[in-house]
Every structure is written in structure tokens, then in C-alpha cells.
Design an enzyme around this catalytic site. Structure first.
Site: not given
Ligand code: MRU
Length: 358
Positions: A104, A249
Site C-alpha cells: 500500500r 497514515d
Molecule cells: O485504509 P485504512 O483503513 O488503512 O486507513 C486507516 C486510517 O486512515 C487510519 O486513520 C490511520 O492509519 C491511523 S491508524 C492508527
């Protein structure tokens, strides 16, 4: 596509939000987050390729959880490559590491963990690399939980009076090695009697808010109500919400915050309504090599995720969708970034750089 080797059903493991990633009997067990809360089922993975696919396919998600998973996946790769080639395993792992890091694109914790394991690999002498790599992966896992607990205490201390809060996506135990970032702050604040109620955005299209955040908070007995993202403005207009608390992220060197699509909308609304905006993220989420949020790659996922709901298509045939899954909240809309090293109020480039040398 690489098939998952095996699926283990929850009958022999009690699913718990703080145990979404497990290492057991030389296997990586991931609580399948695509199925929650309806089914509590772990997938058992024995190869790096399967772990990379589990990341791409959202079996495991959330920035710190991707880092922890990747670290264990490197152990799986090393075991396989060393068994096949006790002398050439290091060179043969290069492709595994690249595959993992590319699973990702947005969450920097993934590349951060792979880089950390790569550095260790470079220092290993002859012999079986697995014990040293497993030790490091477990250390990354433990450190993440410790960071989250530290952030929980730091973030909760910023909440001055009992209030309701809004959170977005899932930045909880499921998204990390355990305890959670934004939900870690909320857990700590709840224990301190500072949370009236949590409003969890449902978070289209994967519904991390309604499926995962609500499940996790209910597990802890924390008062939670789900709302659509569109309800956030109305919620703030009605008062009683002092804080929006989210994870991230990737945070750029200037303090711009990338998080789940819709986070930027919340930050704009929060500023308009005089609601404060807190981002809780470990320093492994901070990317000083990226100057601003504009340079962070934003993952685009399949339009079908938007066009369909619960497996059935909602839009008319022939209609397309735009599906960026993260957005950038400019630093000036962020009141505070909470990390395990401390809180940065009104973040900017200088303050972020100072934090990282602490
Ligand atoms: O697409 P995802 O579910 O991986 O996105 C996750 C998020 O955006 C969370 O808010 C982020 O990773 C912070 S997790 C502690």
C-alpha cells in the site's frame, strides 16, 4: 494473485481488538478486518507474499498495524529463503522486501518497518537469520503498543473538561500493534472520566468507523454512537463536542497530516465551529523526507468500493466513481499532534524537526 495458505477459524482463538496481529507457532495470524464485526476470524499466513496480499486486500489495515505486519512478514520471507538457500537468502529476499513495501502506498509505517528490518538484515552474519529478525519484529510490535499508551496519557491530559468527541475511520487497537492512537487517547480519556460520548463517523466506503471503531469501543464499554460523515457539521453545530481526535497514515515535515478520506472535511468544519483538532500518531508515522502533504502518494482504490455497498451495486450501470482513500489536512488546521515523544501544538516544520531529535 498469491493464494492465502490457510484460514484458521476463530474457534481456537478468542478475537480481541488488542490481538489483531499475533505470532504463534511460527505463523502470522491476522484478525480478518474485512469480516468484522459479523465474523471474528483469523487468517494464518506462512509466506511474505501472502502477508503482502493481506495488506493490499485490507485484511489488516491502519498505518502502525501495516508496519508491525510487515516486520513479521520479513521473518516469514527470511525463513523461506534461508531454507531454500542458506548462503544466498539475503539477495533472494530483496524482491520480497520490495513487494511488501509496495503493498500500500500511503502509510509510511509500512516502508519504515521494512527499512528497519532491512538494516538489521545487512548486519547479520552467517547462520539462521530468523531468531534475530523475529526478535526485532516483536520489538517493533512492543514498541508500538508502548508508544500508543504514552500517547494515550499525553493526549488525554490535553482534554480539559468532560466532553463528547468525534473520531474518523479506525485508529484503534485494530489499526496498530494494540491500544490504538486516536482511540488510545480516547481510551485513556474515558478512564479519566473525560469522555461523555464518542461519535464515530461510519467512514465510507470500507466502514472502518461503524464496523471497527464502534466494535472496539463497545468492547471496552465506551459510549459510542455511529453517524454518517455528512452528519459531522450538524453534530458540531449542536455543541457538546470539544475535540475531533484522529490518527494519521503519514505526517509530512511541515506538519501536514494525511489520513483517511474525509479527515480534511472534519478539520475544516472543526475550525469553523471552534472545535479543536487532535492528531495522535507515533513518530514512525512522521516522514521528514517528505516536505509537504502535497508530495505524499494518495492511494486510489477500485471504484467498485464506492459503487457497491454490502456486496451489491448501488449505482446504475455505466456510472464510474472516484475513490481516493486518503486526504491531506494542512498543518494550519491541526491544533495538536500527539506522539509518544510529546505533543506539538500548532505544528510547523521547525517544531516537527525539533520533536524528531528529542
Ligand atoms: O485504509 P485504512 O483503513 O488503512 O486507513 C486507516 C486510517 O486512515 C487510519 O486513520 C490511520 O492509519 C491511523 S491508524 C492508527
Amino acid at each position: 494473485m498469491v493464494p492465502f495458505e490457510m484460514e484458521v477459524f476463530a474457534s481456537d482463538i478468542h478475537a480481541h481488538p488488542d490481538a489483531a496481529i499475533l505470532w504463534r507457532d511460527e505463523r502470522l495470524l491476522l484478525l480478518d478486518q474485512r469480516l468484522l464485526p459479523a465474523e471474528e476470524r483469523y487468517l494464518e499466513l506462512t509466506s511474505c507474499a501472502a502477508a503482502a496480499r493481506a495488506i493490499t486486500d485490507m485484511v489488516v489495515r491502519g498505518a502502525p498495524a501495516l508496519g508491525v505486519t510487515a516486520a513479521y512478514a520479513v521473518v516469514l520471507a527470511a525463513r523461506q529463503r534461508y531454507a531454500a538457500s542458506p548462503h544466498g537468502w539475503r539477495g533472494e529476499m530483496a524482491g520480497d522486501l520490495d513487494l511488501l513495501a509496495a503493498a500500500r502506498p500511503t502509510a509510511v509505517n509500512l516502508g519504515w518497518a521494512v527499512a528497519r528490518m532491512r538494516s538489521l538484515i545487512a548486519t547479520l552474519d552467517g547462520g539462521d537469520p530468523v531468531p534475530a529478525l523475529l526478535w526485532e519484529a516483536e520489538r517493533i510490535h512492543r514498541e508500538d503498543v508502548a508508544s500508543n499508551r504514552a500517547m494515550g496519557a499525553i493526549g488525554a491530559a490535553l482534554i480539559e473538561r468532560k466532553t463528547s468527541v468525534i473520531t474518523h475511520c479506525n485508529a484503534g487497537a485494530l489499526a496498530t500493534g494494540g491500544y490504538g492512537t486516536a482511540l488510545g487517547v480516547i481510551r485513556s480519556a474515558w478512564s479519566a472520566g473525560l469522555i461523555e460520548q464518542v461519535f464515530a463517523d461510519e467512514t465510507r466506503p470500507w466502514l472502518q468507523g461503524s464496523r471497527l471503531t464502534a466494535w472496539e469501543l463497545a468492547h471496552d464499554g465506551i459510549a459510542v454512537r455511529i453517524m454518517t460523515e455528512g452528519a459531522a457539521g450538524r453534530r458540531m453545530q449542536q455543541g457538546g463536542v470539544d475535540w475531533v481526535i484522529v490518527g494519521s497514515d503519514r505526517i509530512a515535515a511541515n506538519g501536514d497530516v494525511v489520513n483517511k478520506i474525509g479527515t480534511y472535511n472534519l478539520a475544516v468544519l472543526a475550525r469553523h465551529h471552534d472545535v479543536r483538532f487532535m492528531v495522535a500518531a507515533p513518530t514512525s508515522t512522521i516522514d521528514l523526507a517528505t516536505a509537504t502533504g502535497a508530495e505524499i502518494p494518495i492511494e486510489q482504490r477500485d471504484p467498485s468500493e464506492v459503487l457497491c455497498c454490502g456486496g451489491s451495486r448501488q449505482a446504475a450501470a455505466g456510472i464510474d466513481a472516484w475513490n481516493p482513500v486518503f486526504d491531506v489536512t494542512p498543518a494550519e488546521l491541526v491544533d495538536v499532534i500527539v506522539t509518544e515523544k510529546g505533543a506539538v501544538r500548532s505544528p510547523n516544520r521547525k517544531k516537527m524537526a525539533e520533536l524528531m531529535v528529542k
